[in-house]
Scaffold this motif. Sequence first.
Motif, PDB file in Angstrom:
ATOM      1  N   GLU A 122      -0.132   5.169 -11.980  1.00  0.00           N
ATOM      2  CA  GLU A 122      -0.412   5.779 -10.672  1.00  0.00           C
ATOM      3  C   GLU A 122      -0.555   4.704  -9.598  1.00  0.00           C
ATOM      4  N   THR A 123      -1.413   3.723  -9.835  1.00  0.00           N
ATOM      5  CA  THR A 123      -1.442   2.551  -8.967  1.00  0.00           C
ATOM      6  C   THR A 123      -0.815   1.399  -9.743  1.00  0.00           C
ATOM      7  N   ALA A 133       2.505   4.758  -1.165  1.00  0.00           N
ATOM      8  CA  ALA A 133       2.246   6.002  -1.884  1.00  0.00           C
ATOM      9  C   ALA A 133       3.540   6.808  -1.905  1.00  0.00           C
ATOM     10  N   ASN A 184       0.824  -1.224   0.000  1.00  0.00           N
ATOM     11  CA  ASN A 184       0.000   0.000   0.000  1.00  0.00           C
ATOM     12  C   ASN A 184       0.855   1.271   0.000  1.00  0.00           C
ATOM     13  N   ARG A 218       0.082   5.617  -5.758  1.00  0.00           N
ATOM     14  CA  ARG A 218      -0.840   5.420  -4.638  1.00  0.00           C
ATOM     15  C   ARG A 218      -1.203   3.943  -4.542  1.00  0.00           C
ATOM     16  N   ASP A 219      -1.301   3.462  -3.306  1.00  0.00           N
ATOM     17  CA  ASP A 219      -1.776   2.112  -3.012  1.00  0.00           C
ATOM     18  C   ASP A 219      -1.069   1.038  -3.858  1.00  0.00           C
ATOM     19  N   VAL A 220       0.265   1.145  -3.941  1.00  0.00           N
ATOM     20  CA  VAL A 220       1.045   0.188  -4.731  1.00  0.00           C
ATOM     21  C   VAL A 220       1.503  -0.967  -3.845  1.00  0.00           C
TER      22      VAL A 220
END
Length: 265
Positions: free
Chosen positions: A223-224, A25, A23, A35-37
Motif C-alpha cells: 500500500e505504501t 497516491a 507522495n 498511498r504516500d509512495v
Amino acid sequence: GTSANRKNIKQAMSEPVLVELKNVAVSYGRKQVLRDVSLTVREKDFLGIIGPNGGGKTTLVKTILGLLPVTEGTLTFYSEGKPVQGISIGYLPQYNQIDKKFPITVYDVILSGLKKKWWKSYSKADHEAVRSMLKRMGVENMADRPIGALSGGQIQRVLLGRAIISRPEMVILDEPNTYMDKQFESQLYYILEEINKECAVVLVSHDIGAVLQNVRSIACVNETLDYHPDTELPDGWLEEKLNCPIDLVGHGNMPHRVLKCHKHR
C-alpha cells in the motif's frame, strides 16, 4: 564488506535521476491502492520491487508506465537532469496478460519492440537487430512460429527480447520468473546484468530469494512503499514490511525465503 557497500550506494546515488515519485497516491474508483509512495529511480539502478499479493506492485508499475493516473502527489521523468514528458521504457508484462491466440509470429513480436511509426518501414539494420535478438534470447529456431505455439518460458524470452530491442532508458519486468524454465532463469539474470550496463532495470517479483540475489536495491510495496538502498536488510525488515514472518534459509548458493505458518494481519 560494509565500507565497499557504502561506496557502491554513494556511487549509485550520484547517477542522474530518471523517474521520481513524490507522495504519490493511486486509486481504482473509490479504493485507494497506493498511498504516500516516494521513490527515485536513477540511471543504471537495478531495483527489486517486492511485496504481498494485492499490495500494489503492479499498480506501481502501471503508474510509472503512464497507464494509471496519479490521484495525489507527483510523478516526474527526467532526461539529462531536466524534467521531460516521458522516457523510453521497455516492459515485460506478466505472462497471464498475454493473448496467446493473437496471430503473430515470434519474429514480428520482437520486431514490434522497435516501435516504428505506422507509415515508416523497417530498415535492413532493424531486421539485423531482430535476428541478433532472436539468437540472444535462444529462440532463433522459432522465428516463424506463432506466439501461441510456444511454452510459457519461451514466450517470456520473446517478450524480453521485445522489451529491450529498442535500447530503452529503463526496463521493467513484472514477475518474469512465472512459467520460465530453470535453464533460462539463470541466463535471464546474466542478460539483465548486461542490460543494466546500459539502462536502469526494475524487477518486480514475489520470488524474494532470487530478487535479493541479483538486484542492488529493494523497494517493498504494501500500500505504501519502503525503500532500502542495498540488499543487506536489517533483521526483521522484511517481516515488518510484508506483515509476514519470513526466514532466510541457505540452500547451495541460492538463498530462499520461507514463510512460516501464519495468518495475514
